[in-house]
Design a protein around this motif. Structure first.
Motif, short mmCIF file in Angstrom:
data_model
loop_
_atom_site.label_atom_id
_atom_site.label_comp_id
_atom_site.label_asym_id
_atom_site.label_seq_id
_atom_site.Cartn_x
_atom_site.Cartn_y
_atom_site.Cartn_z
N GLY A 1 -7.95 2.87 -7.25
CA GLY A 1 -8.58 1.57 -7.48
C GLY A 1 -8.29 0.98 -8.84
O GLY A 1 -8.40 -0.24 -9.03
N GLY A 2 -7.91 1.81 -9.80
CA GLY A 2 -7.56 1.32 -11.13
C GLY A 2 -6.09 1.05 -11.30
O GLY A 2 -5.70 0.25 -12.16
N THR A 3 -5.24 1.70 -10.50
CA THR A 3 -3.79 1.61 -10.70
C THR A 3 -3.05 0.84 -9.61
O THR A 3 -1.97 0.31 -9.86
CB THR A 3 -3.18 3.02 -10.77
OG1 THR A 3 -3.50 3.75 -9.58
CG2 THR A 3 -3.73 3.78 -11.98
N ARG A 4 -3.61 0.77 -8.42
CA ARG A 4 -2.93 0.07 -7.31
C ARG A 4 -3.43 -1.37 -7.28
O ARG A 4 -4.62 -1.63 -7.25
CB ARG A 4 -3.20 0.76 -5.98
CG ARG A 4 -2.33 0.27 -4.84
CD ARG A 4 -2.69 0.88 -3.51
NE ARG A 4 -2.51 2.31 -3.42
CZ ARG A 4 -2.07 2.95 -2.34
NH1 ARG A 4 -1.75 2.26 -1.24
NH2 ARG A 4 -1.97 4.26 -2.32
N ILE A 5 -2.49 -2.31 -7.23
CA ILE A 5 -2.85 -3.72 -7.38
C ILE A 5 -2.11 -4.58 -6.35
O ILE A 5 -1.13 -4.14 -5.75
CB ILE A 5 -2.56 -4.23 -8.82
CG1 ILE A 5 -1.26 -3.63 -9.39
CG2 ILE A 5 -3.70 -3.87 -9.75
CD1 ILE A 5 -0.03 -4.30 -9.01
#
Length: 460
Positions: free
Chosen positions: A312-316
């Motif tokens: 959730g912090g790295t995949r965009i």
């Protein structure tokens, strides 16, 4: 009579020669136009979650321009950032190096001797521009990193049109001024960064929204709980957030319209993405609590958000349109890509042969054009702190080393468990051993100490 015939023949031959010359000129012009280097437009949102757009599955968002961009290009579902806060994410994008490699924090000291993508493109003949948020070093003047026009623009003066209106307007003016030759432009907005305090007119677009928690994945439920815990109204907070996302979409629509008006849409690479996952609801400081109840960014099924190296912090979100080059209406759900690849990929497209040494990224221009292939190199993440814990993605596997010596490593098979909810380290000792060795080897090559000139701020 013979003289008259001779004159007519000369006239006909002259007309033929002129027609041939005109045809040749037109062919040369057409060939030159077809060989012209593509324009490049990068629109970067701030703290926007993977699941915050309609085309990425948000149940209530209104994002018609971005949905249209996805229909006219390719939408990636396994695209990653290089850092989980603002500067590291931008550092990897600009330099093609994992940000943890820099011993001096780039927000304070810049990129040192590293060559940036904007310098490479400038030397290739591009006009280069940057509009909006900066956060990539202390110098913000024209010419920095090879950027001809640097305009660090804050929130819009007319709040009713959305906080990014001014910076998008400046970027459009830059495109108009440089439409006759190749240009590269960063358009780095402020939405949806803390604080979200959206104008009433934008919020009104979502007056009919009443949150049904069942419309969201389990990874989102804690945010709703925290919003209520600090005295927020979940429905109103969601409307505020959606209004901020909507103004991003309005500005994206302005960019697409401007490219069409200028007649250069077919030769322009347009990319929309976010610098990392959505910001958390802040439960602590009074000032933060005042607005953080509206921080309802959605990472979809993925665990974590900003500041965290979970998915959730790295995949965009990552959407790219380039007519006749990038497949239209496609969703690439298999290719693992990252902004660490931005520099070598654009350099390849622009025909730049001499690249900076020891790049961490790889050329994925073939993937943009529709090829499906495995990634050649792993992805790594680590914050700029000697004691920070690193993470790696290699193929379908994601490994997080423990936060403390007494902790346990976390290993996930993302093909089966994309939300990273089931730690299978104990069940896969060989995979754990291999990835741990890779990760520790990479970590050993990083600086032993990091220098930062000042206390980190909220906008990191």
């Amino acid at each position: 009579m013979n003289s008259l015939k001779h004159a007519c023949l000369i006239h006909r031959l002259g007309s033929t020669v002129i027609a041939f010359l005109l045809l040749s000129v037109n062919l040369v012009a057409d060939e030159a136009e077809s060989e012209r280097l593509p324009n490049i437009v990068l629109m970067f949102a701030d703290d926007l979650g993977y699941g915050d757009l309609g085309c990425y599955g948000h149940p209530y968002a209104k994002t018609p321009a971005l949905d249209r961009l996805a229909e006219e290009g390719t939408r990636f579902t396994q695209f990653y950032v290089t850092g989980v806060t603002c500067n590291p994410s931008r550092t990897g994008l600009m330099t093609g190096l994992f940000p943890a490699r820099f011993p001096r924090y780039a927000a304070d000291f810049g990129f040192g001797e590293r060559v940036t993508i904007t310098e490479l493109l400038k030397n290739r003949g591009y006009q280069t521009g940057h509009f909006g948020k900066w956060h990539i070093g202390p110098k913000e003047t024209d010419g920095t990193y090879g950027i001809d026009t640097v305009r660090v623009i804050g929130k819009s003066r007319d709040r009713s049109s959305g906080r990014d209106d001014d910076l998008y307007a400046a970027a459009i003016e830059f495109m108009r001024e440089n439409a006759d030759h190749p240009f590269y432009v960063n358009i780095w907005g402020h939405a949806t960064h803390f604080p979200v305090n959206t104008a009433d007119g934008l919020v009104a677009k979502f007056n009919d929204v009443n949150v049904d928690r069942n419309d969201f994945s389990p990874t989102m439920q804690h945010k709703f709980d925290e919003c209520v815990q600090i005295g927020g109204d979940v429905d109103e907070s969601m409307r505020q957030y959606l209004g901020d996302v909507y103004q991003i979409d309005l500005n994206v629509g302005r960019i697409l319209d401007a490219l069409e008006d200028l007649g250069i849409q077919d030769n322009t690479i347009v990319v929309f993405s976010s610098d990392h996952g959505p910001a958390p609801v802040v439960l602590g400081k009074k000032r933060a609590r005042e607005f953080s109840q509206n921080m309802l960014g959605y990472a979809g099924i993925y665990r974590g958000g900003k500041h965290e190296q979970y998915e959730g912090g790295t995949r965009i979100p990552f959407i790219i349109r380039w007519p006749q080059n990038v497949p239209a209406g496609q969703v690439d759900s298999t290719s693992v890509c990252s902004f660490i690849d931005w520099l070598p990929t654009l350099a390849s497209i622009a025909g730049i042969d001499e690249l900076p040494k020891n790049l961490d990224g790889e050329d994925i221009s073939d993937i943009w054009r529709g090829t499906r292939r495995p990634r050649a190199t792993p992805l790594f993440w680590k914050t700029s702190s000697a004691g920070a814990t690193p993470a790696i993605r290699d193929g379908k596997w994601k490994l997080h080393l423990p936060r403390r010596r007494s902790g346990s490593p976390e290993l996930y098979d993302l093909s089966l468990d994309p939300s990273e909810s089931n730690n299978i380290a104990d069940a896969n000792p060989e995979v754990l051993k291999r990835l741990t060795r890779q990760l520790r080897q990479w970590n050993a090559g990083l600086p032993a100490n990091y220098l930062k000139s000042r206390k980190r701020r909220e906008d990191d």
